[in-house]
Structures are given as structure tokens and as C-alpha cells.
Design a protein around this motif. Structure first.
Motif, mmCIF file in Angstrom:
data_model
loop_
_atom_site.group_PDB
_atom_site.id
_atom_site.type_symbol
_atom_site.label_atom_id
_atom_site.label_comp_id
_atom_site.label_asym_id
_atom_site.label_seq_id
_atom_site.Cartn_x
_atom_site.Cartn_y
_atom_site.Cartn_z
ATOM 1 N N TRP A 57 0.892 -1.292 -0.177
ATOM 2 C CA TRP A 57 0.084 0.099 -0.394
ATOM 3 C C TRP A 57 0.954 1.342 -0.060
ATOM 4 N N HIS A 101 -0.865 -6.830 2.092
ATOM 5 C CA HIS A 101 -2.082 -6.524 2.971
ATOM 6 C C HIS A 101 -3.262 -7.133 2.363
ATOM 7 N N TRP A 104 -6.986 -6.112 0.660
ATOM 8 C CA TRP A 104 -6.435 -5.081 -0.230
ATOM 9 C C TRP A 104 -5.727 -5.612 -1.627
ATOM 10 N N PHE A 132 -9.870 -3.507 10.312
ATOM 11 C CA PHE A 132 -10.211 -2.328 10.692
ATOM 12 C C PHE A 132 -11.235 -1.690 9.791
ATOM 13 N N TRP A 180 -2.765 -6.175 13.360
ATOM 14 C CA TRP A 180 -3.117 -4.631 13.986
ATOM 15 C C TRP A 180 -4.493 -4.641 14.044
ATOM 16 N N GLU A 220 0.899 -5.902 16.673
ATOM 17 C CA GLU A 220 1.093 -4.597 16.431
ATOM 18 C C GLU A 220 0.353 -3.699 17.367
ATOM 19 N N LYS A 222 -0.806 0.132 18.898
ATOM 20 C CA LYS A 222 -0.910 1.599 18.594
ATOM 21 C C LYS A 222 -1.960 2.441 19.462
ATOM 22 N N ASP A 255 5.882 -0.277 15.662
ATOM 23 C CA ASP A 255 5.462 0.902 14.637
ATOM 24 C C ASP A 255 6.166 2.103 15.228
ATOM 25 N N HIS A 258 3.533 4.697 16.712
ATOM 26 C CA HIS A 258 2.350 4.348 17.461
ATOM 27 C C HIS A 258 2.599 4.432 19.002
ATOM 28 N N HIS A 282 7.510 -1.739 11.940
ATOM 29 C CA HIS A 282 7.298 -0.889 11.043
ATOM 30 C C HIS A 282 8.026 0.575 10.795
ATOM 31 N N ASP A 290 0.379 9.292 15.031
ATOM 32 C CA ASP A 290 0.762 8.125 14.125
ATOM 33 C C ASP A 290 0.557 8.845 12.356
ATOM 34 N N ASP A 328 6.487 1.338 6.707
ATOM 35 C CA ASP A 328 4.743 1.445 6.824
ATOM 36 C C ASP A 328 4.488 3.007 7.136
ATOM 37 N N ILE A 430 -3.126 4.726 2.129
ATOM 38 C CA ILE A 430 -4.007 4.751 3.251
ATOM 39 C C ILE A 430 -5.108 6.007 3.222
#
Ligand code: RM4
Ligand code: MN
Ligand code: MN
Length: 431
Positions: A57, A101, A104, A132, A180, A220, A222, A255, A258, A282, A290, A328, A430
Motif C-alpha cells: 500500500w 495487506h 487489499w 479495521f 493490527w 502491533e 497503537k 511501529d 504508534h 514498521h 501516528d 509503513d 491509506i
């Protein structure tokens, strides 16, 4: 129309124009390093062996929740994304893997996908699940969570998706799943924080049970967003406790974006290493939250300090130490290919600088409680301009001395703008 790619001729010509200056700078740097007892060529070889995965992505233009401004020639589908990833690797020689991912990157024939990637010289790294957001025709909504949802049917759907990701990953040659979740609450009282974590752990136990013997799962954490009051896996402490409960295959993923501002991320890294729970990274950079800024663009010293912990761990032969590296970040105002190339270089820079820390002098200063002396050992490495080593590593590996300049000279994006007419709604980036 045949797809445009950057020719070897152009690459050679671009390199030839820069080779003499590089040779001079490289000789000067390796001489200076050898006075410090460091073998410059060995350092170059270490840099050549460094690799970081590109998230599929990441090659699309990102956006914020306010807007997305698509760039020209954006990838329209996974095969375009692979082409862009291959272009990046061709020039920087530091990004041999791709992290997909799902859904996607869903496609009908994963064996074919793996072959196409291999033709580009790319392999697959950790697969990322996505619970998510809702997908068209999905039975249950993730509006109020996924693996920790109060309803078992929603949890079952999210578990099944993660198990599907493992099955896809096996076909692609991956060895890890990154999870995540966006689960959490936006109001005090909305969710029972203790029970939500229990439900997450129960769900993750089922996912872990589906992992092949040689796989790992990365948890992960966050701090916030989209849950602004309390995220279920909010911080490294929760992630670590969960990984402990879930057993040896479960490790934590850091990450860089995060954490709360001012959190000492390098110390978190050292802690996770100590307990054999550092799964991977990440990489990105962050100012406020973030914000997925480009790696090394805001806090390069922090990035160096993270790598300093990683080299320290490797030198000590820390148990179970094999972190996975992935970028990421969300490219909202740049050409994502340029950002990703520069970010991979920034990682190599931090890695090289961490490798030239004089570890015995550092240990001596620490043992003597010489705070400033110890600090200066780090600063001495951090302020060394290792750029000629990085450029030589790229050249020796078949890449570009100056990747961004060469990329710009090739007109790649202009060609892609013609080959890839804009589509109404791309899933790139994203949003
Ligand atoms: C999240 C997190 C995940 C990434 C998504 C798109 O903030 O960083 O790793 O997959 O964004
Ligand atoms: Mn991430
Ligand atoms: Mn993120």
C-alpha cells in the motif's frame, strides 16, 4: 503497450557520471574509518546485505481523513504495485521483499502472483490482515471492533480472515502474520476494558493455533486512532503481556509512529529484545502521533538509537533475535517511489552508523560512569557521514549511486501516467 522500465543503459550512464566523485569520497571515508579500526569494505558488505520490506500500500499515494490527492500514474492494482516495488529495489537494492495487506491485495491466483514477484526479483515478507474496515458483502461489521468484539460471530469472522491470511501467506512464501486491530472505545464506559482484552486473547489463541510451525505472529500496538479513548492493544506493555500469554510464536511489532510523544522507543526495543519478544518493525517517522512521516525525516537520531540497540543485541547474541523490517508510512505530498527509496536509504544510514559505534569504548565509558564519554561514543558514530558507503553498496549490488536523481532522469512516473490512466476509485494508499 509494453510497460516502461528503467533501462540498464540509463542506470549505467547515470552511475558513470558520478563514479569518479564517489571513488574519491569512498576512499577518503574508508581511510578515516580505518584510522578508527573499522574496515570500510566490510561495512559496505554489511550494508549490501541489509533489506527492508515495502508494504504494497506504500506505493500508492496516501491521504488523511480529510482528503487524498492522487498522484499521476498511481498503481491501479497489485501488479502495478509490484512493478513500482521492483523499480525501487532496482535502484536502491535494499528492498528485496514486499509485505502484502489483505484483502487489499486479494487476487485469484497466488501461485501466479508469487511468480510475477519472483520475475521482478521480489519475495514476500509478513502478511498483514485487515479487520479495521468493512469490505463489500461482509456479513458482520467491524464498526465496534473485530477480534475483541462483544459478539462472538464478529470475532469468528475476524479470526477466519486472519486464518485466511495465513493460508495466502503460505502460498506466497511468507513466514509471519502481522495483526493490527483498530479495536477500542471512544467513550469512557463504552467498553469493559478488562473483558475486551480477554476476548482479544481468546481470538488470538485461535489464530496462533493455525500458525504453521515455522511461522510467527506479530502483535502491533497503537496508542490511539481510530479508538480515541482506549485502544485494546494500546502500548508495548499490553502487546508484551499478550505475546507472553500467547506463547513463543507471538512477538511484538514496534511501529515507530504508534507511541505517545517523548516515549523512549529505543528503550522499548531493548526491553523487548531482553525478553525475546521483539518481532519486527514498521518504520516511519512521527512528530505528533501516528502521522506516518517518512523514515528518518524528523528524528534521525532516534532511528540511529533504535539501530544501536539492535546492533548491541546482535553482538550479544540475544536469544531469538531476528526482527523483521518493514516500512509503513503514508506518502501524501511526495512521489511514493521517491519517499520509499529515501526511507530505505535512511534505514541503511542508521544501520551503518550503529555498526561503527566503538562498542568496547562505549562499554568502558559506561563501566566508568563516564556519562559524557559514553554519549560521545554514540555521537561520534552518528555524526559520521556514511553516504559514500551507502552509495558504494548500491553500486556494487547493481543499483544506482543516486537513486532519486536517476529515477527522475528516467521519466518513470511520466511513462506510468500514460500507461496507467486514472481509475475512478483506486485502493492505493491509506485513506
Ligand atoms: C495502522 C497500522 C498498520 C497498517 C495500517 C494501514 O495504523 O500502522 O500497520 O497496516 O495502519
Ligand atoms: Mn504499522
Ligand atoms: Mn500506523
Amino acid at each position: 503497450m509494453t510497460d516502461f522500465s528503467i533501462s540498464e543503459d540509463l542506470l549505467q550512464a547515470e552511475n558513470a557520471a558520478r563514479k569518479m566523485a564517489l571513488d574519491e569520497d569512498y576512499a577518503a571515508l574508508t581511510r578515516a574509518l580505518s584510522r578508527r579500526g573499522i574496515d570500510g569494505d566490510a561495512l559496505t558488505r554489511s550494508i549490501m546485505a541489509f533489506g527492508v520490506a515495502i508494504p504494497t500500500w506504500g506505493v500508492g499515494t496516501g491521504g488523511t481523513r480529510f482528503a487524498r490527492f492522487p498522484g499521476p500514474g498511481e498503481p491501479r492494482h497489485l501488479f502495478d504495485k509490484l512493478e513500482d516495488c521492483a523499480t525501487i529495489h532496482h535502484l536502491v537494492r535494499a528492498t528485496p521483499t514486499v509485505s502484502p495487506h489483505f484483502p487489499w491485495d486479494a487476487t485469484s491466483d497466488y501461485a501466479a502472483l508469487r511468480e510475477v514477484a519472483a520475475k521482478h526479483g521480489l519475495a514476500f515478507d509478513a502478511v498483514n490482515s485487515n479487520t479495521f474496515q468493512d469490505q463489500p458483502n461482509q456479513e458482520h461489521s467491524y464498526k465496534f471492533g473485530s477480534l475483541s468484539h462483544v459478539e462472538s460471530a464478529v470475532r469468528a469472522q475476524a479470526i477466519a480472515h486472519n486464518i485466511d491470511c495465513i493460508a495466502i501467506g503460505r502460498r506466497l512464501g511468507s513466514k509471519a502474520l502481522t495483526v493490527w486491530i483498530a479495536d477500542g472505545s471512544n467513550f469512557a464506559g463504552q467498553s469493559n476494558m478488562a473483558l475486551a482484552l480477554d476476548r482479544y486473547l481468546d481470538s488470538m489463541r485461535e489464530i496462533c493455533a493455525a500458525l504453521p510451525a515455522d511461522w510467527r505472529v506479530f502483535l502491533e500496538h497503537k496508542l490511539y486512532e481510530p479508538a480515541f479513548y482506549a485502544s485494546v492493544i494500546s502500548d508495548w506493555g499490553t502487546s508484551f503481556a499478550a505475546a507472553q500469554e500467547l506463547g513463543p510464536k507471538a512477538q511484538c511489532l514496534v511501529d515507530l509512529g504508534h507511541h505517545a510523544p517523548n516515549v523512549n522507543i529505543e528503550q522499548i526495543v531493548a526491553r523487548l529484545v531482553r525478553f525475546g519478544k521483539l518481532g519486527g518493525f514498521h518504520f516511519n517517522d512521527s512528530k505528533y502521533g501516528d502521522d506516518d512521516l517518512d523514515t528518518g525525516s524528523v528524528e534521525p537520531f532516534r532511528l540511529f538509537l533504535v539501530f544501536n540497540e539492535l546492533i548491541d543485541a546482535r553482538m550479544r547474541g540475544a536469544d531469538g533475535f531476528a526482527p523483521a523490517y518493514m516500512l509503513d508510512q503514508s506518502h501524501n505530498v511526495t512521489d511514493p517511489i521517491e519517499s520509499l527509496m529515501q526511507s530505505a536509504i535512511e534505514l541503511q544510514r542508521a544501520y551503518a552508523q550503529a555498526l561503527i559505534v566503538d562498542r568496547s569504548a562505549l562499554a568502558e565509558a559506561q563501566a566508568a560512569n563516564d556519562a559524557l564519554g559514553a554519549h560521545l561514543e554514540l555521537k561520534g558514530a552518528y555524526t559520521t557521514d556514511v553516504s559514500p558507503i551507502l552509495a558504494m553498496a548500491r553500486l556494487r549490488a547493481g543499483g544506482a549511486i543516486a537513486p532519486i536523481e536517476t529515477y527522475r532522469a528516467s521519466g518513470y512516473r511520466k511513462h506510468k501516467a500514460k500507461e496507467r490512466p486514472p481509475v475512478a476509485r483506486t485502493s492505493a494508499g491509506i485513506v
